[in-house]
Design an enzyme around this catalytic site. Structure first.
Site, short mmCIF file in Angstrom:
data_model
loop_
_atom_site.label_atom_id
_atom_site.label_comp_id
_atom_site.label_asym_id
_atom_site.label_seq_id
_atom_site.Cartn_x
_atom_site.Cartn_y
_atom_site.Cartn_z
N GLU A 42 0.87 -1.16 0.00
CA GLU A 42 0.00 0.00 0.00
C GLU A 42 0.92 1.22 0.00
O GLU A 42 1.86 1.29 0.81
CB GLU A 42 -0.89 0.04 1.26
CG GLU A 42 -1.86 1.21 1.20
CD GLU A 42 -2.64 1.47 2.48
OE1 GLU A 42 -2.26 0.95 3.54
OE2 GLU A 42 -3.64 2.22 2.40
N ARG A 271 6.32 -12.55 9.17
CA ARG A 271 7.02 -11.33 8.79
C ARG A 271 8.36 -11.29 9.52
O ARG A 271 8.58 -11.99 10.52
CB ARG A 271 6.18 -10.12 9.14
CG ARG A 271 5.94 -9.98 10.63
CD ARG A 271 5.36 -8.62 11.05
NE ARG A 271 5.15 -7.71 9.97
CZ ARG A 271 4.00 -7.10 9.70
NH1 ARG A 271 2.95 -7.34 10.45
NH2 ARG A 271 3.90 -6.25 8.72
N LYS A 281 4.81 0.34 10.17
CA LYS A 281 4.77 1.58 9.41
C LYS A 281 4.32 2.75 10.28
O LYS A 281 4.77 3.87 10.11
CB LYS A 281 3.79 1.44 8.24
CG LYS A 281 4.39 0.77 7.01
CD LYS A 281 3.45 0.98 5.84
CE LYS A 281 3.84 0.12 4.65
NZ LYS A 281 2.87 0.25 3.55
#
Length: 568
Positions: A42, A271, A281
């Site tokens: 994104e 992850r 983020k």
RNA sequence: UACCUCGUGGUGUAACGGUAACACAGGAGAUUUUGGAUCUCUUAUUCAAGGUUCGAAUCCUUGCGAGGUAGCCA
């Protein structure tokens, strides 16, 4: 050194549960033997080292399975209020810098808005979706909890015609933001909360970075992602563990929407977590917005642009990503592994140079005040092809403060009053006198040298000095700004507890020193990498360095077994 | 007494029913005009209990532990 090598299929492709699964698919002849993956960021922030893991996986799979394979770069831009073209550009730059190429396969979820809308109408027509007028609070209330089932929305049984009309009005902008949503009609008592009539579309009057104001309804990730995958004929949709619970809805959509060119499936992997840093983020954004660092590409940031500016090579990051493996286990990788990867790479490639970070002046009293000579240094002892260079020497030099102790402790092999050390690639000197300033600090060291100790010859009648130190000629040295970066946080898991992660910020994560470097470094070009001998690897800062007044960023220190002993 | 996932040296991974291994980190030594690099050696591992089997890290059962999930974020 400055050019980057692209990733190749020959990079070590170890086996893991994903690759095993793909091998099985290939063996079964699924997807006509194709492997099509995607990297779907994104555009709402900069890419970090965790994304590198996903990039290496997805693009790596395309390389490994060529020619019937490819990897798409797809921007998952379904939430315009968070997204921006700045991020789109940085993401493309970072993927390219890592050495990967999406070729013609650049896509945006927003490219599919029209199709996605049509699919939604299709689901409505099939009685599998409905417009719900519940407020966000009510939706939450009706959803139930982790342990209790939800209950049906009062709007759940609207007719197909009414749903169609309402959905069209949603698109036409006839309703206020947040007043209605389109939901899938699945099962409000489903044990997996994702399946309790998940939202597919929300009303949101926001300017989109690509579609502008064409839409006031936007699809949710859970709805857009599987269908985007299918539209691009993705075969393997690989994502992180937190999407595991969403898999049934992914599969529900693929099974219930007609006219999809592909039939992808989703699998999840853990992850990357690295100690001594944060990876979310949101937290990275906060570090930037609150000026705890100097932007997304601050060399202390775990962003790809941060590592790039720190001096990491794409090869080292790719090697790191293959080293850490791929599993479903949520572990924490030791930062030392990353450091090992960059040292390993740079040791073979970086040109050596002499730089004195914290200079002490040394006067060699028997050398000759006007004498200057040029000494030959290998550019890289690890690589004979790197050649040699000449380095000037005169009677005044700088040595590093770390290499002198007025009262040497046990085990210290370097210079001290009355002691002898070798000057690298030159000769041995003995410290005769320590000259102090009025405040008691060291002004300079008076030493003598021994002409017979050149070319590695040991002094006659005296023990061979154990210490070999680096130096630069004081009259030829160039001033340089050197930025010594250290880990951003003082603790292994800054975001583990309830406390604010910012309180663990390392106040010493950046130290700027005025260094004296050998003259050849005056013209160091932006992006060049050097090993300052005995000190570490350094990168010419691409933004702030100027010819004649270079700025170096410390990429990583050399391993220093003395520092380890001295710390005890 | 929800659903899902995961438990192998300090850390990350491998072993796919057949001698538990690799990398990093740690320790010791050799070597060295970088206390670097290199080389050698070394410390240390299957969450637990049952079961199946000639044989289990692997298959089964139960337990324990850890994590994720209740956005109109992704």
């Amino acid at each position: 050194m400055s050019q980057t090598d692209n990733a190749t299929a020959t990079s070590p492709a170890k086996s893991d549960f994903i690759r095993d699964m793909i091998a099985e698919d290939l063996q079964q002849g699924r997807n006509d033997g194709w492997v099509v993956t995607r990297f779907p960021p994104e555009p709402n922030g900069y890419l970090h080292i965790g994304h590198a893991k996903s990039i290496c996986l997805n693009f790596g799979l395309a390389l490994e399975n060529a020619p019937k394979a490819r990897c798409h770069l797809r921007f998952d831009d379904t939430n315009p209020i968070k997204e921006d073209t700045e991020y789109v550009e940085s993401i493309m730059e970072d993927v390219k810098w890592l050495g990967f190429d999406w070729g013609q396969h650049l896509f945006y979820a927003s490219d599919y808005f029209e199709k996605l809308y049509e699919f939604a109408e299709q689901l409505i027509t099939k009685g599998l979706a409905y417009v719900c007028d519940l407020s966000p609070d009510q939706v939450r209330e009706y959803r139930g909890t982790l342990t209790e089932p939800g209950k049906n929305s009062p709007w759940r049984d609207r007719s197909v015609e009414e749903n169609l009309e309402l959905f069209r009005k949603m698109r036409a902008g006839e309703f206020a933001d947040g007043s209605r949503i389109l939901r899938a009609k699945i099962d409000m008592a489903h044990p997996n909360i994702t399946m309790r009539d998940p939202a597919m579309y929300r009303i949101m009057r926001a300017h989109h970075h690509r579609t502008g104001d064409a839409w006031c309804i936007y699809p949710m990730y859970d709805y857009a992602h599987p269908l985007s995958d299918a539209l691009e004929s993705i075969t393997h949709s690989l994502c992180t563990l937190e999407f595991e619970d969403h898999r049934p809805f992914y599969e529900w959509l693929i099974a219930n929407v007609n006219g999809l060119p592909g039939s992808p499936y989703q699998r999840e992997f853990a992850r990357l977590n690295l100690n001594y840093t944060v990876m979310s983020k949101r937290k990275l954004l906060r570090l930037v917005k609150e000026n705890h660092v100097n932007g997304w590409d601050d060399p202390r940031m775990p962003t790809i642009s941060g590592f790039r500016r720190r001096g990491y090579t794409p090869e080292s990051i790719r090697h790191f990503c293959s080293t850490i493996g791929l599993t479903k286990f949520k572990g924490v990788t030791d930062y030392a592994v990353l450091e090992h990867c960059i040292r390993d790479d740079l040791n073979k490639r970086a040109l050596r140079a002499s730089a004195v970070l914290r200079p002490i002046k040394v006067v060699i009293e028997n050398y000759g005040a006007d004498r200057v000579e040029e000494l030959e240094f290998p550019n890289n002892p690890e690589d004979p092809n790197a050649g040699v260079r000449m380095v000037p020497m005169c009677n005044e030099i700088y040595i590093d403060a770390d290499d002198f102790m007025e009262e040497p402790v046990d085990g210290f092999h370097r210079l001290a009053p009355g002691r002898e050390v070798r000057l690298k690639m030159a000769f041995c000197i003995i410290c005769k006198e320590v000259v102090k300033n009025a405040d008691g600090s060291i002004k300079e060291l008076i030493c003598t040298y021994d002409e017979s100790t050149r070319h590695g010859k040991k002094p006659e009648g005296r023990p061979k000095p154990k210490g070999i130190i680096h130096w630069v000629s004081a009259r030829h040295a160039v001033d340089a700004e050197v930025r010594l970066y250290d880990r951003l946080f003082t603790v292994e898991s800054p975001d583990a507890g309830d406390e604010d992660f910012l309180q663990f910020l390392n106040s010493a994560s950046l130290e700027i020193v005025a260094a004296k470097v050998e003259p050849s470094l005056a013209i160091a070009g932006a992006g060049a990498r050097y090993q300052f001998e005995r000190v570490g690897y350094f990168y010419v800062d691409p933004k702030d360095s100027v010819l004649g007044r270079p700025v170096f960023n410390r990429t990583v220190t050399l391993k220093d077994s003395w520092a380890k002993v001295a710390a005890k």
